[in-house]
Design a protein around this motif. Structure first.
Motif: not given
Length: 288
Positions: A16, A32, A37-38, A40, A43, A48, A54, A59, A62-63
């Motif tokens: 990262t 990513t 880390t997908i 929500k 963290d 993450k 971010q 990014h 993510i989430d």
């Protein structure tokens, strides 16, 4: 001309940080490639990228979904491919970074998916099947049974991977692939340091919250930090035992990741982020 930079390797090796360093040196955005880390709200335990990072660099992936929603490699490939096109449309370089081998390979090897019904099924439905039923489904699809055919996680993953038609030589063109690999002693120190940072950031409260979530996806709880500390919250082991188990699990994960990625001869490996960065600078003609 390089139109995709991929950074792969083991957990806690600095992927990262390296991606952020490159992203601040050349117009680019980060995608990513991580299977955790997908989700929500997860963290700290998923390492993450921070909110400030971010904001510094855009990014993608993510989430993406809630912890009680399903997600798979087919969805990842679809969203990642779309992000690559969007980034190219802005005349920027996409930087794909992660340690989830299947997710990264779906882009780097341009996986072709057949029988998408397995991916589009509600994962909860598969979870309702008995172990023998999962085994029967694998046999019906003519897939290779995992060595530990009593492990439900392995069976589910086999069904997921089974829809992939992979040609290992069909590597994505115009891609620079960088790998970070550390010796076990250094890696162990990095993992211990990461654990300390997670604890200072409040990961125990995050774990408590995750364990209390209704209908959380089983994949969420496979993150090493949650697996290691779940028995601690159940008062089955001590805090120190949970810490030791996390370190053991992360070292095992690192070994698995190394085994996955080292089979590809086109990855340029480095034991130092500085060396990797300098190599990337030369390959992309970045002006320092």
């Amino acid at each position: 001309m390089i139109d995709l930079l991929a950074i792969v390797g083991q957990t806690a090796t600095g992927k990262t940080a390296l991606s952020l360093r490159v992203a601040q040196s050349i117009p680019s955005e980060i995608i990513t490639g991580d299977s955790k880390t997908i989700y929500k709200t997860l963290d700290i335990g998923t390492a993450k990228p921070s909110k400030s990072d971010q904001k510094l660099v855009k990014h993608h992936l993510i989430d993406v979904v809630e912890p009680n929603e399903t997600f798979n490699v087919y969805q990842f490939q679809t969203l990642a491919s779309r992000a690559i096109q969007q980034i190219h449309g802005q005349s920027k370089l996409p930087i794909l970074v992660g340690g989830s081998g299947l997710y990264m390979d779906s882009i780097l090897n341009d996986y072709k998916f057949e029988g998408r019904e397995v991916f589009e099924q509600d994962r909860q439905a598969l979870n309702q099947l008995t172990t023998p039923q999962l085994q029967q489904r694998i046999q019906k699809l003519n897939l290779t049974m995992p060595e530990n055919n009593q492990n439900r996680r392995y069976l589910l993953r086999t069904l997921e991977r089974g829809q992939v038609q992979q040609t290992s030589l069909n590597r994505r063109a115009n891609t620079l692939i960088i790998g970070l690999h550390l010796n076990r002693e250094v890696l162990s120190q990095r993992i211990q340091l990461r654990l300390t940072e997670m604890l200072n950031q409040g990961v125990l409260e995050e774990i408590r919250r995750v364990l209390q979530m209704p209908a959380v996806q089983p994949e969420v709880l496979t993150s090493n930090i949650y697996r290691a500390f779940k028995p601690y919250f159940e008062q089955k082991i001590t805090f120190q035992e949970a810490c030791s188990d996390f370190i053991r699990r992360d070292l095992a994960l690192a070994k698995k990741q190394w085994t996955w990625f080292k089979r590809y001869p086109d990855i340029s490996w480095f034991e130092s982020s500085d060396l990797a960065y300098n190599y990337i600078v030369r390959q992309l003609n970045i002006k320092k």
